[in-house]
Every structure is written in C-alpha cells, then in structure tokens.
Design a protein around this motif. Structure first.
Motif, PDB file in Angstrom:
ATOM      1  N   LEU A 250      18.393 -27.736 -30.448  1.00 46.91           N
ATOM      2  CA  LEU A 250      18.962 -26.577 -29.747  1.00 46.91           C
ATOM      3  C   LEU A 250      17.889 -25.707 -29.088  1.00 46.91           C
ATOM      4  O   LEU A 250      18.080 -25.207 -27.979  1.00 46.91           O
ATOM      5  CB  LEU A 250      19.802 -25.757 -30.742  1.00 46.91           C
ATOM      6  CG  LEU A 250      20.525 -24.537 -30.187  1.00 46.91           C
ATOM      7  CD1 LEU A 250      21.450 -24.897 -29.028  1.00 46.91           C
ATOM      8  CD2 LEU A 250      21.320 -23.848 -31.311  1.00 46.91           C
ATOM      9  N   TYR A 251      16.751 -25.526 -29.764  1.00 49.90           N
ATOM     10  CA  TYR A 251      15.723 -24.656 -29.172  1.00 49.90           C
ATOM     11  C   TYR A 251      15.218 -25.228 -27.850  1.00 49.90           C
ATOM     12  O   TYR A 251      14.934 -24.495 -26.909  1.00 49.90           O
ATOM     13  CB  TYR A 251      14.564 -24.416 -30.159  1.00 49.90           C
ATOM     14  CG  TYR A 251      13.608 -25.572 -30.345  1.00 49.90           C
ATOM     15  CD1 TYR A 251      12.508 -25.750 -29.518  1.00 49.90           C
ATOM     16  CD2 TYR A 251      13.798 -26.501 -31.356  1.00 49.90           C
ATOM     17  CE1 TYR A 251      11.633 -26.801 -29.680  1.00 49.90           C
ATOM     18  CE2 TYR A 251      12.934 -27.565 -31.532  1.00 49.90           C
ATOM     19  CZ  TYR A 251      11.853 -27.711 -30.696  1.00 49.90           C
ATOM     20  OH  TYR A 251      10.992 -28.765 -30.858  1.00 49.90           O
TER      21      TYR A 251
ATOM     22  N   ARG B 128      17.938 -24.731 -25.144  1.00 47.68           N
ATOM     23  CA  ARG B 128      17.940 -23.350 -24.624  1.00 47.68           C
ATOM     24  C   ARG B 128      16.811 -23.144 -23.618  1.00 47.68           C
ATOM     25  O   ARG B 128      17.009 -22.551 -22.551  1.00 47.68           O
ATOM     26  CB  ARG B 128      17.799 -22.355 -25.779  1.00 47.68           C
ATOM     27  CG  ARG B 128      19.078 -22.214 -26.588  1.00 47.68           C
ATOM     28  CD  ARG B 128      18.837 -21.362 -27.811  1.00 47.68           C
ATOM     29  NE  ARG B 128      20.076 -21.078 -28.540  1.00 47.68           N
ATOM     30  CZ  ARG B 128      20.135 -20.815 -29.836  1.00 47.68           C
ATOM     31  NH1 ARG B 128      19.025 -20.793 -30.558  1.00 47.68           N
ATOM     32  NH2 ARG B 128      21.282 -20.573 -30.413  1.00 47.68           N
TER      33      ARG B 128
ATOM     34  N   PHE C 113      15.126 -20.174 -31.157  1.00 47.76           N
ATOM     35  CA  PHE C 113      15.316 -20.751 -32.489  1.00 47.76           C
ATOM     36  C   PHE C 113      16.413 -20.036 -33.279  1.00 47.76           C
ATOM     37  O   PHE C 113      16.630 -20.348 -34.450  1.00 47.76           O
ATOM     38  CB  PHE C 113      13.996 -20.708 -33.281  1.00 47.76           C
ATOM     39  CG  PHE C 113      12.925 -21.575 -32.677  1.00 47.76           C
ATOM     40  CD1 PHE C 113      12.816 -22.911 -33.023  1.00 47.76           C
ATOM     41  CD2 PHE C 113      12.044 -21.062 -31.741  1.00 47.76           C
ATOM     42  CE1 PHE C 113      11.847 -23.726 -32.452  1.00 47.76           C
ATOM     43  CE2 PHE C 113      11.067 -21.865 -31.160  1.00 47.76           C
ATOM     44  CZ  PHE C 113      10.966 -23.193 -31.522  1.00 47.76           C
TER      45      PHE C 113
ATOM     46  N   TYR D 188       8.623 -32.790 -41.579  1.00 51.52           N
ATOM     47  CA  TYR D 188       9.568 -32.314 -40.555  1.00 51.52           C
ATOM     48  C   TYR D 188      10.989 -32.845 -40.767  1.00 51.52           C
ATOM     49  O   TYR D 188      11.949 -32.064 -40.682  1.00 51.52           O
ATOM     50  CB  TYR D 188       9.035 -32.655 -39.159  1.00 51.52           C
ATOM     51  CG  TYR D 188       9.862 -32.105 -38.026  1.00 51.52           C
ATOM     52  CD1 TYR D 188      10.104 -30.739 -37.897  1.00 51.52           C
ATOM     53  CD2 TYR D 188      10.407 -32.949 -37.066  1.00 51.52           C
ATOM     54  CE1 TYR D 188      10.863 -30.239 -36.853  1.00 51.52           C
ATOM     55  CE2 TYR D 188      11.164 -32.456 -36.013  1.00 51.52           C
ATOM     56  CZ  TYR D 188      11.395 -31.106 -35.917  1.00 51.52           C
ATOM     57  OH  TYR D 188      12.157 -30.617 -34.889  1.00 51.52           O
TER      58      TYR D 188
ATOM     59  N   GLU E  97      13.315 -25.578 -38.252  1.00 51.15           N
ATOM     60  CA  GLU E  97      12.424 -26.100 -37.228  1.00 51.15           C
ATOM     61  C   GLU E  97      10.992 -25.677 -37.549  1.00 51.15           C
ATOM     62  O   GLU E  97      10.764 -24.774 -38.368  1.00 51.15           O
ATOM     63  CB  GLU E  97      12.836 -25.571 -35.846  1.00 51.15           C
ATOM     64  CG  GLU E  97      14.126 -26.159 -35.311  1.00 51.15           C
ATOM     65  CD  GLU E  97      14.026 -27.654 -34.999  1.00 51.15           C
ATOM     66  OE1 GLU E  97      12.900 -28.160 -34.848  1.00 51.15           O
ATOM     67  OE2 GLU E  97      15.066 -28.315 -34.913  1.00 51.15           O
TER      68      GLU E  97
ATOM     69  N   PRO F 208       6.182 -34.192 -33.814  1.00 56.57           N
ATOM     70  CA  PRO F 208       7.500 -33.956 -33.216  1.00 56.57           C
ATOM     71  C   PRO F 208       7.811 -32.493 -32.905  1.00 56.57           C
ATOM     72  O   PRO F 208       8.831 -32.201 -32.295  1.00 56.57           O
ATOM     73  CB  PRO F 208       8.446 -34.462 -34.319  1.00 56.57           C
ATOM     74  CG  PRO F 208       7.706 -34.183 -35.586  1.00 56.57           C
ATOM     75  CD  PRO F 208       6.240 -34.294 -35.275  1.00 56.57           C
ATOM     76  N   TYR F 209       6.961 -31.606 -33.332  1.00 55.68           N
ATOM     77  CA  TYR F 209       7.247 -30.178 -33.175  1.00 55.68           C
ATOM     78  C   TYR F 209       6.359 -29.586 -32.074  1.00 55.68           C
ATOM     79  O   TYR F 209       5.291 -30.124 -31.770  1.00 55.68           O
ATOM     80  CB  TYR F 209       7.027 -29.435 -34.508  1.00 55.68           C
ATOM     81  CG  TYR F 209       5.737 -29.792 -35.199  1.00 55.68           C
ATOM     82  CD1 TYR F 209       4.543 -29.171 -34.853  1.00 55.68           C
ATOM     83  CD2 TYR F 209       5.690 -30.776 -36.184  1.00 55.68           C
ATOM     84  CE1 TYR F 209       3.361 -29.505 -35.464  1.00 55.68           C
ATOM     85  CE2 TYR F 209       4.507 -31.134 -36.804  1.00 55.68           C
ATOM     86  CZ  TYR F 209       3.347 -30.495 -36.438  1.00 55.68           C
ATOM     87  OH  TYR F 209       2.158 -30.846 -37.035  1.00 55.68           O
ATOM     88  N   PRO F 210       6.781 -28.471 -31.473  1.00 50.49           N
ATOM     89  CA  PRO F 210       5.969 -27.849 -30.420  1.00 50.49           C
ATOM     90  C   PRO F 210       4.760 -27.103 -30.990  1.00 50.49           C
ATOM     91  O   PRO F 210       4.770 -26.703 -32.160  1.00 50.49           O
ATOM     92  CB  PRO F 210       6.946 -26.866 -29.760  1.00 50.49           C
ATOM     93  CG  PRO F 210       7.956 -26.560 -30.808  1.00 50.49           C
ATOM     94  CD  PRO F 210       8.062 -27.760 -31.695  1.00 50.49           C
TER      95      PRO F 210
END
Lengths: 75, 218
Positions: free
Chosen positions: A38-39, A42, B37, B66, B75, B103-105
């Motif tokens: 979702l983030y 958006r 978020f 994760y 997240e 996989p995360y920013p």
C-alpha cells in the motif's frame, strides 16, 4: 517505486498501476488488485496524479483522458 | 582572555506516544512520505553507512525478518546519510554477493532532515553518521518505541519481531508484557490503582505474586 520517467514513459510498475485504476478505485483497491504494498501504491498514485494520468476526488482515483491514451499507446 | 564557546546545538529527540515526525524523503522505492505507511506498523531504522561490514549484516538480517514483519502488518524502511546512488549500488551489491534481495526502501538522507527530526545523529559517536536507531511507529502514526544501539553493535532482529508482537498484544488486550515475553506466554495485568481494586484483584483467581503483579493467559 518510481513509476513515471521524466520523459513521461511509464515503468512496468507504473503501467501495472495505471491499468489497475478503474473508476472510483481507492489506493487500497489498487494495492489489493496488484499485490503491491500500500505504501508504494500511495507514492506511485501521487506520481501518476502529478503526471496527469489519473485524477483524484475524495480518495478515489480514475484514469484521465491522458491516462487512457497512455495505456492504449503503451499497448 | 576567556574563550566563548559556541553552544552545542542538540536536536530534540522524538517522544514516545506522540506523533512520529512527518517526512517526505527520497528512497530506493521513490519519494515516500511517512503518511504513505498509515494503516501499517512501521519500523524506521537507521544505519551509519553503506558498504560497511556491520551494516551489511544488519541489512541482510532485516531482509530475513521482513516476511515475519509483513505477516504482522508491519513495514520496514531504512535510512542513512548517504546518496541514493550509493544505496542503489549497495543493495545491488548485497544481492550480487550475498544473494539477498533487499525488499524494503532505504531513505537517502543527505540533507539529514529525517535524521535530525528523529535525533539519529549522536555527536559523541559520530558527527557525520546516524547511529543504529530503531523507531516503531503504529498504524496511526504514533511513535511507540525507540531503541538506540552504538555504531559497534549489530542489532538483534528477534527483538524487533518480539516488540511488534508485544505492542500489538498490549493494544488488543489492554495488558502489558513481562520481561522476555513471547507470544503464548502469560501477560501482565495493569496494577490496581485503588485499595478496593487491590482487594478485588486478590480474589480473581489469577496467577499473582502479590496484588500488584498478576499474570493471566490470553
């Protein structure tokens, strides 16, 4: 994920998101349809909005005329 | 002659149970806002620098937990005072050399706006790098936990998963969790705040050490 290049070309995720925006979609709807977190949805919808490919009213999105043409042009 | 020293400017630390400082930042997943978020739990963590040994082990370890965090509706987002291109090169290098996809920013906080808002730079340790900070932000954007580690100590990932479990359990059941609590263990009831409640508590058939420390199973 960045979904619109400066020259207006869509990335693969941008194309997926734009095609997933049906009239009155919410960000949550698009996330559910695409499986994209979702983030990220958006953030990407914000980019598509700035590029003029979608419009938003009260948290609901739809493709603009430019967006429809972009989907057609990108095949 | 006396020397007038410039007063040291210390960034204020964020406060627990207050709204987490809002941000809009350039990340490896595009421009993200804290508000993106909303509705999820979020772990915001900082690391001192890309292409450094302890940070690399942590990045891999965060990638490994994760999926467990996602199962819990949480997240992850990393941060360091490095450029976006350094981040991109580093996460590609980790994938190439260690076979782990990040996989995360990751926020490229070159202007330190986010690091300053969250008090991530500890000048006593380093004036140019963020310490190993962890901020847990709830689905409403409230800062619920903060943990700071020094530059030399890699973090324990199990604790962050446990922390999310504990916070969610506390919120859902209006209880607290004792030391070393794990899901399935008994939880702690709030201490009675009147003598009447203390007397009533004794008769509730709970596991009590005394009137102020009672546990129950969920």
């Amino acid at each position: 994920m960045p979904c619109v290049w400066p020259d207006g070309t869509l990335s693969s995720s941008g194309r997926l998101l734009l095609t997933s925006v049906s009239p009155d979609s919410t960000a949550e709807d698009v996330a559910a349809t695409t499986g994209i977190p979702l983030y990220r949805v958006r953030s990407s919808l914000r980019q598509l909005l700035e590029a003029g490919f979608i419009s938003e009213q009260g948290g609901r999105f739809k493709q603009t005329k430019e967006g429809v043409e972009k989907v057609k042009a990108d095949g | 002659m006396t020397t007038i020293e410039e007063p040291e400017v210390r960034a204020a630390l964020p406060r627990l149970n207050e709204p987490a400082p809002a941000f809009e930042a350039v990340t490896t997943h595009g421009k993200l806002r804290l508000a993106d978020f909303e509705g999820s739990w979020l772990i915001l963590f900082s690391h001192p620098a890309d292409f450094t040994p302890v940070c690399t082990t942590e990045f891999i370890a965060f990638a490994e937990i994760y999926p467990e965090l996602q199962k819990r509706g949480c997240e992850l987002i990393g941060l360091s005072i490095d450029s976006l291109y350094s981040h991109i090169a580093w996460v590609r290098n980790i994938e190439e050399k260690a076979g782990v996809k990040i996989p995360y920013p990751v926020i490229a906080d070159l202007d330190r706006k986010v690091a300053t808002a969250y008090g991530m730079v500890m000048a006593g340790e380093s004036k140019t790098e963020a310490s190993r900070c962890v901020f847990v932000i709830d689905p409403k954007g409230i800062l619920r936990a903060m943990i700071y580690y020094p530059l030399s100590v890699g973090r324990n990932m199990d604790e962050f998963v446990r922390l999310i479990d504990a916070l969610k359990t506390g919120d859902e059941h209006h209880v607290a969790t004792p030391a070393n609590w794990r899901p399935g263990d008994k939880v702690v009831l709030p201490a009675p705040n009147t003598t009447e409640l203390a007397e009533e508590r004794a008769g509730e058939g709970l596991e009590c050490i005394d009137w102020y420390l009672c546990k129950k199973s969920l």
